[in-house]
Design a protein around this motif. Structure first.
Motif, PDB file in Angstrom:
ATOM      1  N   UNK A 291       1.099   7.573   1.641  1.00 44.39           N
ATOM      2  CA  UNK A 291       0.306   7.017   2.755  1.00 44.39           C
ATOM      3  C   UNK A 291      -0.874   6.168   2.296  1.00 44.39           C
ATOM      4  N   UNK A 292      -1.412   6.419   1.106  1.00 39.40           N
ATOM      5  CA  UNK A 292      -2.560   5.667   0.618  1.00 39.40           C
ATOM      6  C   UNK A 292      -2.233   4.198   0.373  1.00 39.40           C
ATOM      7  N   UNK A 293      -0.942   3.847   0.330  1.00 38.61           N
ATOM      8  CA  UNK A 293      -0.554   2.457   0.105  1.00 38.61           C
ATOM      9  C   UNK A 293      -0.570   1.621   1.378  1.00 38.61           C
ATOM     10  N   UNK A 294      -0.881   2.233   2.502  1.00 41.90           N
ATOM     11  CA  UNK A 294      -0.814   1.515   3.781  1.00 41.90           C
ATOM     12  C   UNK A 294      -1.682   0.263   3.787  1.00 41.90           C
ATOM     13  N   UNK A 295      -2.817   0.305   3.127  1.00 40.32           N
ATOM     14  CA  UNK A 295      -3.735  -0.840   3.127  1.00 40.32           C
ATOM     15  C   UNK A 295      -3.708  -1.629   1.828  1.00 40.32           C
TER      16      UNK A 295
END
Length: 373
Positions: A291-295
């Motif tokens: 999820x940390x790759x979303x941005x």
């Protein structure tokens, strides 16, 4: 002046074959219609994996190759990274558990770990992980550097490298190229996805076709992914022969801090167009796993072609139809990892040495590989 062997194809598999043949004392010339190591090898992630292979001939080849790689390139910086792999399940963990147990029986270091342990290894993983397997043997190299290192050894032994030279035929006089005839005793077709085309030119067609893959690359990030991490469904995608688009989540970092996001498989011939729908699917699945790759900003995307064989096994050995013709191809997305053992096996067969691995599963004259001329 003639040579003993002409290797056609200067990617990592051709380079490994040329290295092994020249190490055996043979005079070798390497041809490539383009720049050296600029085809499939340049579009790969450099994976040297045992984690994605079920027990059988390909896994045996992978384990042999894993043992050979470090000594083959010990004098070169190929950005070897023994990062290890982490395969995670986000649903029923039973299939992954069975897969890892079967691998352990044949010598793979497959360590079953809990979701808590997986999160300790990869803190940015989704909390939906139900189980995971850690594969310490998995590694990564920079594939172009690896191919160039092997070719440099060939050159040191007196071998000749000829980029920008295409093969146009083969007869009793030798290999016919766009720059004349090269007299030789043996020819090795190591042209990756183009091996099918080249095999027809050489008079002995084999069923090797391109299978397209695409990768997203993020801008450099703070440490986010520490291993090669993929969802358990990746193994099924690797083994599938479906021509339709297949995607599975594969995420890993590079030494520069970028994140590589894959993977896709699609049989679309040599169509090089960038398919936005494929990239969106890769991004969606990567964010579901991390999820940390979303941005994370995406810096670029690239694609390449893998050499696909109908039964998903490499083709390594002599062609029974044309004396002196050999093939080393069909590795699909595993060419980097399997190259070292492929070169060793081909050299053993060509020189008459006792092969260290059973060559029968990789023979050219197996069902589905030979085509009519």
């Amino acid at each position: 002046m003639g040579v003993d062997v002409v290797v056609v194809g200067a990617g990592v598999v051709g380079a490994a074959c040329a290295d092994a043949l020249s190490a055996a004392g043979l005079r070798v010339t390497v041809l490539d219609r383009g720049p050296l190591a600029a085809g499939t090898s340049a579009a790969g992630e450099g994976n040297i994996l045992v984690s994605d292979k079920e027990p059988g001939p390909e896994l045996a080849l992978a384990l042999s190759s894993l043992a050979l790689w470090p000594s083959l390139v010990e004098d070169f910086d190929i950005e070897w990274d023994s990062k290890g792999g982490l395969v995670v399940a986000t649903g029923d963990p039973t299939p992954l558990e069975r897969f890892a147990a079967a691998q352990r029986e044949v010598g793979v270091d497959a360590r079953w770990i809990t979701p808590v342990e997986a999160l300790e290894m990869e803190p940015h993983l989704t909390r939906r992980v139900t189980a995971a397997v850690h594969y310490p043997q998995d590694a990564q190299v920079q594939p172009v550097l690896a191919a160039q290192a092997l070719l440099a050894k060939v050159r040191r032994r007196g071998g000749v490298l000829r980029p920008g030279v295409a093969v146009v035929g083969l007869d009793a006089r030798g290999v016919h190229t766009t720059e004349g005839v090269i007299a030789c005793e043996h020819v090795v077709n190591a042209c990756g996805p183009w091996s099918g085309e080249v095999s027809r030119v050489l008079g002995a067609p084999i069923a090797i076709a391109p299978r397209r893959g695409m990768v997203l690359v993020t801008a450099p990030l703070p440490p986010t992914v520490h291993h090669k991490v993929y969802d358990a469904d990746y193994v099924g995608a690797v083994a599938s022969g479906d021509a339709d688009l297949q995607t599975s989540t594969v995420v890993e970092s590079t030494a520069a801090g970028t994140i590589l996001i894959g993977s896709s498989r699609e049989r679309v011939g040599f169509d090089e167009s960038i398919r936005v729908r494929v990239l969106r699917e890769l991004a969606r699945k990567a964010v579901a796993l991390f999820p940390a790759l979303a941005d994370a900003p995406v810096m670029r995307a690239y694609g390449g072609f893998r050499p696909y064989a109908p039964d998903h096994l490499p083709v390594i050995g002599a062609d029974p139809r044309v004396p002196g013709l050999w093939h080393a191809t069909g590795h699909e997305g595993a060419g980097i990892g399997l190259a070292a053992a492929t070169g060793a096996l081909l050299a053993e067969l060509l020189t008459g040495a006792t092969p260290q691995l059973d060559p029968k599963p990789f023979r050219v004259d197996r069902p589905g590989v030979l085509l009519c001329a």
